[in-house]
Design a protein around this motif. Sequence first.
Motif, PDB file in Angstrom:
ATOM      1  N   TYR A  99      68.885 -41.664 -32.925  1.00  0.00           N
ATOM      2  CA  TYR A  99      68.338 -42.782 -32.985  1.00  0.00           C
ATOM      3  C   TYR A  99      69.970 -42.807 -31.089  1.00  0.00           C
ATOM      4  CZ  TYR A  99      66.955 -44.194 -37.203  1.00  0.00           C
ATOM      5  OH  TYR A  99      65.859 -43.822 -37.866  1.00  0.00           O
TER       6      TYR A  99
ATOM      7  N   ARG B 213      61.442 -40.295 -33.666  1.00  0.00           N
ATOM      8  CA  ARG B 213      61.662 -39.679 -35.109  1.00  0.00           C
ATOM      9  C   ARG B 213      61.073 -38.259 -35.352  1.00  0.00           C
ATOM     10  NH1 ARG B 213      59.914 -42.885 -39.087  1.00  0.00           N
ATOM     11  NH2 ARG B 213      61.812 -42.405 -40.334  1.00  0.00           N
TER      12      ARG B 213
ATOM     13  N   SER C 105      59.768 -48.033 -43.039  1.00  0.00           N
ATOM     14  CA  SER C 105      59.175 -47.388 -42.435  1.00  0.00           C
ATOM     15  C   SER C 105      59.575 -47.191 -41.070  1.00  0.00           C
ATOM     16  CB  SER C 105      57.921 -48.187 -42.660  1.00  0.00           C
ATOM     17  OG  SER C 105      58.069 -49.276 -41.661  1.00  0.00           O
ATOM     18  N   GLN C 106      60.479 -48.090 -40.515  1.00  0.00           N
ATOM     19  CA  GLN C 106      61.137 -46.762 -39.554  1.00  0.00           C
ATOM     20  C   GLN C 106      62.818 -46.064 -39.330  1.00  0.00           C
ATOM     21  OE1 GLN C 106      61.555 -51.246 -37.407  1.00  0.00           O
ATOM     22  NE2 GLN C 106      60.767 -51.125 -36.585  1.00  0.00           N
ATOM     23  N   PHE C 107      62.928 -47.065 -40.820  1.00  0.00           N
ATOM     24  CA  PHE C 107      64.510 -45.927 -40.347  1.00  0.00           C
ATOM     25  C   PHE C 107      65.132 -44.792 -41.669  1.00  0.00           C
ATOM     26  CE2 PHE C 107      65.134 -49.994 -38.390  1.00  0.00           C
ATOM     27  CZ  PHE C 107      65.868 -49.882 -37.686  1.00  0.00           C
TER      28      PHE C 107
ATOM     29  N   ASP D 254      64.234 -50.782 -31.020  1.00  0.00           N
ATOM     30  CA  ASP D 254      64.015 -49.911 -31.348  1.00  0.00           C
ATOM     31  C   ASP D 254      63.206 -48.610 -30.807  1.00  0.00           C
ATOM     32  OD1 ASP D 254      61.224 -51.889 -30.242  1.00  0.00           O
ATOM     33  OD2 ASP D 254      62.609 -51.071 -29.633  1.00  0.00           O
TER      34      ASP D 254
ATOM     35  N   LEU E 143      62.834 -44.721 -31.431  1.00  0.00           N
ATOM     36  CA  LEU E 143      61.685 -44.796 -32.604  1.00  0.00           C
ATOM     37  C   LEU E 143      61.123 -44.222 -32.229  1.00  0.00           C
ATOM     38  CD1 LEU E 143      61.193 -47.920 -34.497  1.00  0.00           C
ATOM     39  CD2 LEU E 143      63.318 -46.553 -35.215  1.00  0.00           C
ATOM     40  N   SER E 144      60.536 -43.484 -31.114  1.00  0.00           N
ATOM     41  CA  SER E 144      59.420 -42.783 -31.424  1.00  0.00           C
ATOM     42  C   SER E 144      60.071 -41.053 -30.634  1.00  0.00           C
ATOM     43  CB  SER E 144      59.370 -42.756 -29.020  1.00  0.00           C
ATOM     44  OG  SER E 144      60.403 -42.833 -28.314  1.00  0.00           O
TER      45      SER E 144
END
Length: 276
Positions: free
Chosen positions: A190, A9, A262-264, A3, A6-7
Amino acid sequence: MPDRHLSRRSVLRTTSGAFGVAPVGVRHASGEAIGTAGRCPEATIRPGMEHCTDAHGDGCSDDHPETEAIQDAVSRTLEDRYPNVGTLIDEGFIPYFDLASSGEEGGYSHWINPGYLGDETVLDPERPESVLVDNKWWRPIGVMFIATEDGEAVDDPPAVYGEGDEACAPWHYHTGVPGRFAWWYYQKVYGSDGKTSLKLPCRTPCMLHVWTYPNPNGVYAHGPPPRGNRGGPPAEDPGFDTWATPGDDELEWNTLPDGFVSQFKPDTSLRDLLFG
């Protein structure tokens, strides 16, 4: 689940539709004409690939002891560590942004592991950078090694066996806009701590497939085994709760756990990125 990136994205998102064919003359946000040769003479609009080494696959044989050894080692890794999609998710693999776009002809998806891309191993059956999954049976059917060390592309990846003109080194890289964009996007979101160039790379790193199911084009073929050669029923247990039934429903974004999606899952198309 990784993670730490992720900020970022919100910097850039895309859908599996990004793998459609871009029109001639389309420009990247940097101003580069991604559909023309420009600074990248090998570049193509449609998917394209080239061999990484002069020897490439000429020295390869499916019945060579080293081919049998690496295929067996990959098979053991998939059976013991990654028998289903749930284990891939648990171990930090994410779709290589083509999960819903592989189509009936291919019917498989790439899942990539950022940690394995960032380590110092190349061609390690226990640490495959990407696992290839059949979308009908939800079953890992092979791996794709990506020649990187510490996240950087390796220019001269090792042969599976042999030397010189007799080497078995079936590495290839992608020159088409879909592959170049996918690799650039992966790095941007990523893989590179925000230091990725605004320009698309001229090519991807070198890649090498090893299929664990019978493939008429060989163990190292670029394309997958035909669907009839991927083990058939019964389908694999997904390894997570889902409304879908493997074997009846294709593996797609909407069959995966909500938290993972929702994350990826990217949510902007390549066209939106270029013109929005």
